[in-house]
Design a protein around this motif. Structure first.
Motif, mmCIF file in Angstrom:
data_model
loop_
_atom_site.group_PDB
_atom_site.id
_atom_site.type_symbol
_atom_site.label_atom_id
_atom_site.label_comp_id
_atom_site.label_asym_id
_atom_site.label_seq_id
_atom_site.Cartn_x
_atom_site.Cartn_y
_atom_site.Cartn_z
ATOM 1 N N SER A 75 0.822 -1.220 0.000
ATOM 2 C CA SER A 75 0.000 0.000 0.000
ATOM 3 C C SER A 75 0.848 1.259 0.000
ATOM 4 C CB SER A 75 -0.936 0.008 1.211
ATOM 5 O OG SER A 75 -1.813 -1.088 1.194
ATOM 6 N N VAL A 76 1.933 1.241 0.771
ATOM 7 C CA VAL A 76 2.704 2.481 0.966
ATOM 8 C C VAL A 76 3.981 2.528 0.140
ATOM 9 C CG1 VAL A 76 1.784 2.718 3.298
ATOM 10 C CG2 VAL A 76 4.001 1.597 2.972
ATOM 11 N N GLY A 77 4.300 1.444 -0.592
ATOM 12 C CA GLY A 77 5.550 1.380 -1.343
ATOM 13 C C GLY A 77 5.817 2.568 -2.251
ATOM 14 N N PRO A 78 4.842 2.952 -3.124
ATOM 15 C CA PRO A 78 5.104 4.091 -4.022
ATOM 16 C C PRO A 78 5.462 5.371 -3.276
ATOM 17 C CG PRO A 78 3.158 2.880 -4.732
ATOM 18 C CD PRO A 78 3.547 2.325 -3.391
ATOM 19 N N GLN A 79 4.754 5.648 -2.159
ATOM 20 C CA GLN A 79 5.024 6.865 -1.399
ATOM 21 C C GLN A 79 6.345 6.780 -0.644
ATOM 22 O OE1 GLN A 79 3.316 9.703 -1.748
ATOM 23 N NE2 GLN A 79 2.386 8.454 -3.336
ATOM 24 N N PHE A 80 6.697 5.583 -0.182
ATOM 25 C CA PHE A 80 7.965 5.406 0.534
ATOM 26 C C PHE A 80 9.142 5.764 -0.374
ATOM 27 C CE2 PHE A 80 11.666 3.018 1.920
ATOM 28 C CZ PHE A 80 11.674 3.242 3.285
ATOM 29 N N PHE A 81 9.130 5.243 -1.583
ATOM 30 C CA PHE A 81 10.249 5.505 -2.495
ATOM 31 C C PHE A 81 10.181 6.915 -3.084
ATOM 32 C CE2 PHE A 81 10.321 0.864 -2.360
ATOM 33 C CZ PHE A 81 11.674 0.652 -2.128
ATOM 34 N N ARG A 82 8.977 7.464 -3.204
ATOM 35 C CA ARG A 82 8.870 8.853 -3.657
ATOM 36 C C ARG A 82 9.499 9.796 -2.643
ATOM 37 N NH1 ARG A 82 6.217 13.591 -3.688
ATOM 38 N NH2 ARG A 82 5.032 13.148 -1.800
ATOM 39 N N GLY A 83 9.403 9.423 -1.356
ATOM 40 C CA GLY A 83 9.990 10.255 -0.313
ATOM 41 C C GLY A 83 11.491 10.380 -0.418
ATOM 42 N N LEU A 84 12.111 9.435 -1.151
ATOM 43 C CA LEU A 84 13.567 9.487 -1.324
ATOM 44 C C LEU A 84 13.976 10.544 -2.343
ATOM 45 C CD1 LEU A 84 14.288 5.642 -1.391
ATOM 46 C CD2 LEU A 84 14.622 7.215 0.523
ATOM 47 N N LYS A 85 13.020 11.051 -3.101
ATOM 48 C CA LYS A 85 13.333 12.077 -4.089
ATOM 49 C C LYS A 85 13.405 13.449 -3.418
ATOM 50 C CE LYS A 85 11.332 9.573 -7.991
ATOM 51 N NZ LYS A 85 10.360 9.603 -9.104
ATOM 52 N N SER A 341 -11.723 12.483 -7.445
ATOM 53 C CA SER A 341 -10.960 12.321 -6.201
ATOM 54 C C SER A 341 -9.552 11.868 -6.528
ATOM 55 C CB SER A 341 -11.627 11.305 -5.261
ATOM 56 O OG SER A 341 -11.589 10.009 -5.832
ATOM 57 N N ILE A 342 -8.648 12.072 -5.567
ATOM 58 C CA ILE A 342 -7.277 11.571 -5.659
ATOM 59 C C ILE A 342 -6.988 10.794 -4.388
ATOM 60 C CG2 ILE A 342 -4.824 12.158 -5.868
ATOM 61 C CD1 ILE A 342 -5.638 14.770 -7.201
ATOM 62 N N LYS A 343 -6.555 9.560 -4.555
ATOM 63 C CA LYS A 343 -6.224 8.727 -3.400
ATOM 64 C C LYS A 343 -4.743 8.389 -3.461
ATOM 65 C CE LYS A 343 -9.323 6.056 -1.664
ATOM 66 N NZ LYS A 343 -10.293 4.961 -1.384
ATOM 67 N N ARG A 344 -4.054 8.644 -2.355
ATOM 68 C CA ARG A 344 -2.604 8.408 -2.285
ATOM 69 C C ARG A 344 -2.315 7.575 -1.043
ATOM 70 N NH1 ARG A 344 0.474 13.819 -2.726
ATOM 71 N NH2 ARG A 344 -0.282 13.576 -4.870
ATOM 72 N N ALA A 345 -1.720 6.392 -1.250
ATOM 73 C CA ALA A 345 -1.451 5.467 -0.141
ATOM 74 C C ALA A 345 -2.722 5.188 0.657
ATOM 75 C CB ALA A 345 -0.351 6.015 0.771
ATOM 76 N N GLY A 346 -3.839 5.124 -0.055
ATOM 77 C CA GLY A 346 -5.100 4.817 0.595
ATOM 78 C C GLY A 346 -5.771 5.995 1.265
ATOM 79 N N VAL A 347 -5.183 7.197 1.147
ATOM 80 C CA VAL A 347 -5.730 8.391 1.812
ATOM 81 C C VAL A 347 -6.197 9.383 0.758
ATOM 82 C CG1 VAL A 347 -5.212 10.323 3.342
ATOM 83 C CG2 VAL A 347 -4.188 8.079 3.780
ATOM 84 N N ASN A 348 -7.420 9.909 0.913
ATOM 85 C CA ASN A 348 -7.921 10.939 0.003
ATOM 86 C C ASN A 348 -7.217 12.256 0.289
ATOM 87 O OD1 ASN A 348 -9.942 9.665 -1.644
ATOM 88 N ND2 ASN A 348 -11.206 9.483 0.188
ATOM 89 N N ILE A 349 -6.684 12.867 -0.754
ATOM 90 C CA ILE A 349 -6.032 14.164 -0.597
ATOM 91 C C ILE A 349 -6.837 15.210 -1.371
ATOM 92 C CG2 ILE A 349 -3.762 13.130 -0.283
ATOM 93 C CD1 ILE A 349 -3.092 14.046 -3.123
ATOM 94 N N GLY A 428 6.966 -6.142 0.417
ATOM 95 C CA GLY A 428 5.749 -5.424 0.060
ATOM 96 C C GLY A 428 6.051 -4.022 -0.446
ATOM 97 N N LEU A 429 7.002 -3.341 0.204
ATOM 98 C CA LEU A 429 7.391 -1.994 -0.234
ATOM 99 C C LEU A 429 7.911 -2.024 -1.674
ATOM 100 C CD1 LEU A 429 9.322 -0.712 2.922
ATOM 101 C CD2 LEU A 429 7.184 0.218 2.052
ATOM 102 N N VAL A 430 8.819 -2.949 -1.939
ATOM 103 C CA VAL A 430 9.437 -3.036 -3.265
ATOM 104 C C VAL A 430 8.406 -3.449 -4.315
ATOM 105 C CG1 VAL A 430 11.184 -4.216 -4.654
ATOM 106 C CG2 VAL A 430 11.712 -3.530 -2.312
ATOM 107 N N PHE A 431 7.603 -4.447 -3.996
ATOM 108 C CA PHE A 431 6.630 -4.937 -4.967
ATOM 109 C C PHE A 431 5.525 -3.901 -5.208
ATOM 110 C CE2 PHE A 431 7.094 -9.660 -5.827
ATOM 111 C CZ PHE A 431 8.444 -9.683 -5.504
ATOM 112 N N GLY A 432 5.143 -3.164 -4.175
ATOM 113 C CA GLY A 432 4.155 -2.096 -4.354
ATOM 114 C C GLY A 432 4.690 -0.993 -5.248
ATOM 115 N N TRP A 433 5.973 -0.677 -5.089
ATOM 116 C CA TRP A 433 6.614 0.336 -5.935
ATOM 117 C C TRP A 433 6.693 -0.153 -7.381
ATOM 118 C CZ3 TRP A 433 11.599 -0.129 -8.246
ATOM 119 C CH2 TRP A 433 12.041 1.039 -8.895
ATOM 120 N N LEU A 434 7.052 -1.435 -7.571
ATOM 121 C CA LEU A 434 7.118 -1.998 -8.922
ATOM 122 C C LEU A 434 5.751 -1.955 -9.596
ATOM 123 C CD1 LEU A 434 9.419 -5.113 -8.399
ATOM 124 C CD2 LEU A 434 9.966 -3.029 -9.678
ATOM 125 N N ARG A 435 4.717 -2.226 -8.815
ATOM 126 C CA ARG A 435 3.356 -2.198 -9.360
ATOM 127 C C ARG A 435 2.999 -0.799 -9.870
ATOM 128 N NH1 ARG A 435 -1.681 -3.400 -11.506
ATOM 129 N NH2 ARG A 435 -3.268 -2.186 -10.456
#
Length: 565
Positions: A75-85, A341-349, A428-435
């Motif tokens: 669930s959080v993989g894409p946001q976790f790796f985006r935080g590294l930018k 709507s926009i949903k990011r890591a399961g949260v509506n922003i 899960g983090l890596v596979f979520g990011w790959l997805r």
């Protein structure tokens, strides 16, 4: 009663499902705004049923716990790796510091009180409301060189300490973040004003401030009007009408036209005149009021009877990474398409003009079927509703992560490893990011993800409660009521430190400070309480990256605190 006890002892799987049923039922009850929550309710029901001395095999809880951790990482993989930018680094650094507070404050308090590793892990799990700590801490204790009796004692006391600390951990966090934190940021009126100013800066429209409207997730509507305004004079093209509306700050589209009782396909150069009927689509707050500018609204089923679609789209194209909502709307392919709507890591922003789109975001698009599908193909991947989960992806992910996590490195006599549970989280983090990068594989539909998250965790918690049941009362007497006060301190100190860090060290906007602090502590309930208090969804802008980091580090702290103790 004896027959019932024998039944559950002979079929322990029935005891688990009975625990889940009553736990989920009790978890729904609220006293005011306070609720035990599902996890704590399942644990306490499990403890009660566990008084029957039911033996449950260890692999059962491990299987469900691994499913839960993989789902969290996914669930959080894409946001976790985006935080590294670059743009995400300040929030990621904030989350790391916040998580360190969330580790060392419980650790120091545990040392001060003379707690053992099991009590310290329970204190960490309950005060920071991160239930998964119980699982990874148990794995780490089992891998230690302690005697079997000491291991059992520590593992059994963990859920006791967790239950005692969790009550304030949940309710206290919501109160601190919605009441105390705004005071530290200049007072609630000041924070509310700052949130409204941020909305205005990011492109909130005046209409969204009217009662009944929210700054995000606005419904899209299709409405029909009969043209009577003199502005149309000798005629205006559809393109001229849409351009005029756009100039007024109303992003609306002509979807259908009826001229002399004939319905025409919409073309930019089609001429509109008085007496014609048009269907406009767009956000509800833009469409309302067009009677005064175009003409009377008409309730014409034939005119409004055409295929429209609401389609979730996973953003994966590099071109749109970092693009604002306003920039995206200006793309030619978005003509006739609205963002619901926009949903990011399961949260509506918030869907504001200056809200930036990130890879892995789920945008809910609304428009005619042809227009929405064209937009989806350009933006990324149409995440159409399905009941199929890519179990090849899930199975391999958990296996690979578990293998990596099982590797042990020895520092002196101390064995250190992520354990299979920590490995499943990282996978899960890596596979979520790959997805998010390659959305053609690895799909886990949202309902399936809910099952993996909620059923996976609560199955694990049910077994923990049932197993610890016989020793729970004894353990409660050992930890004492003083643990509740220690837990309250362990909850309060990191949250207050986070708010002060956000304001004075990182100099975040008040809304971002509130969102980042809640996210780093993974307190979704607190985020909801904050949004209610400040009457704005802008705090969610600071929640997602820090939530991804917090969900990862706080779970890993289950390993670290045992090693530290």
């Amino acid at each position: 009663m004896e027959w019932f006890a024998d039944l559950l002892k002979h079929y322990p799987e029935l005891a688990i499902f009975l625990t889940l049923a009553f736990g989920f039922w009790i978890g729904k009850f609220k006293i005011g705004k306070f609720s035990l929550g599902t996890v704590t309710s399942v644990l306490l029901v499990g403890v009660l049923i566990g008084q029957l001395h039911i033996d449950i095999g260890a692999p059962i809880k491990s299987v469900f716990f691994l499913l839960f951790l993989f789902a969290v990482g996914y669930s959080v993989g894409p946001q976790f790796f985006r935080g590294l930018k670059k743009e995400g680094l300040p929030q990621m650094l904030f989350a790391v510091l916040m998580c360190l507070f969330s580790l060392f404050v419980p650790f120091l308090l545990a040392k001060l009180m003379g707690y053992n590793a099991g009590e310290a892990a329970g204190l960490l799990a309950g005060s920071q409301t991160i239930s998964a700590v119980l699982g990874v801490a148990e794995d780490t204790i089992n891998q230690s060189g302690l005697s079997a009796a000491d291991k059992t004692s520590m593992i059994n006391v963990m859920p006791v300490a967790y239950a005692v600390c969790y009550i304030f951990g949940t309710a206290g966090s919501a109160w601190l973040m919605s009441d105390v934190a705004p005071r530290l940021l200049g007072g609630l009126p000041s924070v509310k004003k700052a949130c409204k100013e941020l909305e205005a800066k990011m492109g909130t429209d005046d209409e969204s401030e009217q009662p009944g409207f929210m700054p995000a997730a606005r419904p899209i509507t299709f409405r029909a009007y009969k043209i009577s305004n003199d502005w149309f004079g000798a005629g205006k093209t559809i393109q001229e009408l849409e351009d005029s509306l756009e100039g007024q700050g109303r992003r609306l589209f002509v979807e259908r036209v009826r001229i002399s009782n004939v319905v025409y396909d919409v073309k930019p150069d089609l001429m509109l005149q008085k007496g014609n009927e048009v269907v406009l689509s767009g956000r509800r707050e833009f469409v309302i009021g067009e009677e005064d500018w175009i003409g009377d609204e008409v309730n014409d089923l034939e005119l409004l009877d055409f295929p429209a679609e609401t389609l979730p789209v996973l953003i994966s194209r590099k071109k749109f990474s970092g693009m604002t909502v306003a920039g995206l709307r200006s793309e030619k392919v978005m003509h006739g398409v609205s963002i619901k709507s926009i949903k990011r890591a399961g949260v509506n922003i918030p869907v504001l003009a200056a809200t930036k789109i990130n890879p892995g975001d789920m945008l809910e698009l609304v428009g005619t079927k042809m227009e929405v599908n064209a937009a989806a193909a350009t933006l990324g991947y149409a995440d159409r509703p399905t009941n199929q989960t890519d179990m090849i992806f899930v199975g391999l992910g958990i296996f690979i992560g578990g293998v990596i996590g099982s590797l042990v490195v020895h520092f002196g006599n101390i064995p250190i490893s992520l354990s299979t549970s920590g490995g499943a989280l990282i996978a899960g983090l890596v596979f979520g990011w790959l997805r998010s990068k390659h959305p053609t594989f690895g799909r886990i539909p949202e309902p399936s993800l809910w099952v993996l998250n909620n059923v996976g965790l609560n199955m694990f918690i049910a077994v923990v409660g049932i197993t610890a049941g016989p020793s729970f009362v004894t353990g409660f007497k050992e930890v004492g009521v003083s643990l509740f006060i220690i837990g309250a301190l362990a909850t309060t100190i990191p949250l207050i430190a986070g708010v002060l860090m956000g304001r004075y060290l990182f100099k975040f906007h008040p809304a971002i400070t509130l969102g980042c602090t809640s996210g780093a502590r993974t307190t979704t309930a607190a985020l909801g309480a904050i949004e209610d208090a400040v009457e704005s969804q802008t705090p969610a802008l600071g929640y997602t990256v820090t939530y991804a980091v917090g969900n990862t580090l706080l779970i890993i702290w289950g390993v670290v605190i045992v090693l530290l103790m």
